[in-house]
Design an enzyme around this catalytic site. Structure first.
Site, short mmCIF file in Angstrom:
data_model
loop_
_atom_site.label_atom_id
_atom_site.label_comp_id
_atom_site.label_asym_id
_atom_site.label_seq_id
_atom_site.Cartn_x
_atom_site.Cartn_y
_atom_site.Cartn_z
N CYS A 1 0.12 2.91 -0.59
CA CYS A 1 -0.51 4.17 -0.19
C CYS A 1 0.32 5.36 -0.69
O CYS A 1 0.40 5.59 -1.88
CB CYS A 1 -0.72 4.18 1.32
SG CYS A 1 -1.85 5.47 1.87
N HIS B 1 -3.13 -1.29 2.73
CA HIS B 1 -1.86 -1.54 3.43
C HIS B 1 -1.62 -3.01 3.78
O HIS B 1 -2.03 -3.45 4.85
CB HIS B 1 -1.84 -0.73 4.73
CG HIS B 1 -1.67 0.73 4.52
ND1 HIS B 1 -0.45 1.36 4.66
CD2 HIS B 1 -2.56 1.68 4.17
CE1 HIS B 1 -0.60 2.65 4.41
NE2 HIS B 1 -1.87 2.88 4.12
N GLU C 1 1.09 -4.32 4.81
CA GLU C 1 2.02 -4.44 5.94
C GLU C 1 1.33 -4.37 7.29
O GLU C 1 1.94 -4.66 8.31
CB GLU C 1 3.15 -3.40 5.84
CG GLU C 1 2.81 -2.00 6.32
CD GLU C 1 1.94 -1.19 5.37
OE1 GLU C 1 1.34 -1.77 4.44
OE2 GLU C 1 1.83 0.03 5.59
#
Lengths: 231, 82
Positions: free
Chosen positions: A85, A194, A196
């Site tokens: 991002c 994302h 994560e």
């Protein structure tokens, strides 16, 4: 294996990225924007957020930070680097990856679970995926529209640098549905969605009728750790 | 205070959501004469002594390499203002 996680002023997802590294079995070294010392890490994650308040352009000021300049040098030597991002925006502003990111075509911030096709598995961050595998991880940004000049785009597609492509609809107007890229060597990867945030059952995207069970993001981190162990 | 002014605009062929929003607002207010609005940036670089040709040269470099991103923006002017 030590993975550096960078914090700029305004970074938001550094702790999530650190948690993902630990869940994958790695140890985390926190890297600070003003410190050009990479502390002998084996790989680096540039997490998401709004570094320097997105002033000037997303990622533009972070690209000039001492830690980023050190990462650019190390990346040219082959250090695995993942930009997520805002981290992806930093990588394009630092010229480690081609192109740029502009406001989403419909002008709104998007936050949703997003399906992606993994189109390049010859990177340290994607070697645990199979070619053209469809994965689902969260997407959350306001300026995720990928663009590149016609000549850059021809090179990106010609050399197979597109690493992730949006499927089931293009959420933000990105050219050629590009969600993420790698450099020619493959050690530098950047993407808007994302990984994560999809690393632990109960907290990830909804998958095939099972709520929040998605952990496709974890393989980004296990991929790099496995690669480092085998290196 | 002498200053160098840098003007940057989004590339003409790119969507400019800010300009579009301002344009829509003007139309809602009933202004039919303005057909399009684009929003760019004006950046001032301040100096505490007279600006030299070298300063202006360097400012052009800064404008091209840091203040703008040539993938998405054009530097339309770099000039000295009193």
């Amino acid at each position: 294996m030590k993975i550096g996680v960078v914090t700029f002023p305004g970074t938001l997802d550094d702790r999530d990225a650190a948690r993902a590294v630990r869940l994958a079995g790695g140890s985390v070294v926190n890297l600070w924007h003003a410190d050009a010392n990479l502390h002998k890490v084996d790989a680096v994650v540039l997490p998401g957020g709004f570094s320097y308040g997105d002033y000037l352009r997303c990622g533009a000021i972070a690209a000039q930070a001492p830690v980023t300049q050190a990462i650019v040098k190390a990346a040219e030597g082959g250090l695995p680097v993942l930009g997520i991002c805002n981290g992806f925006q930093v990588l394009v502003e630092a010229h480690l990856l081609p192109g740029g990111l502009i406001r989403n075509s419909q002008g709104r911030f998007i936050c949703k679970d997003q399906a992606l096709r993994v189109e390049s598995v010859s990177t340290p961050w994607t070697n645990g995926f199979s070619q053209d595998e469809i994965i689902r991880i969260p997407l959350k940004n306001g300026e995720g529209g990928y663009i590149a000049s016609a000549s850059d785009l021809e090179r990106i597609e010609g050399e197979g640098l597109v690493t992730f492509r949006y499927v089931e609809g293009n959420p933000n107007g990105s050219i050629n549905d590009i969600a993420g890229l790698r450099n020619a060597r493959g050690n530098v990867v950047g993407l808007m969605p994302h990984p994560e945030h999809a690393v632990e059952p109960g907290f990830g995207p909804d998958m095939d009728g099972t709520m929040r069970s998605g952990i496709d993001g974890l393989r980004f981190f296990t991929s790099v750790l496995n690669g480092l162990v085998n290196a | 205070m002498p200053k160098i002014v840098v003007e940057i605009m989004p590339k003409a062929d790119l969507l400019d959501p800010q300009g579009k929003a301002v344009n829509n607002s003007l139309h809602r207010k009933g202004n039919a004469r303005i057909v399009n609005v684009r929003v760019g940036k004006r950046i001032e670089l301040h100096f505490d002594s007279e600006i030299t040709d070298a300063d202006l040269f360097e400012a052009r470099e800064i404008a091209e390499q840091f203040l703008s991103n040539d993938v998405i923006e054009d530097v339309v002017d770099v000039r000295v203002e009193a």
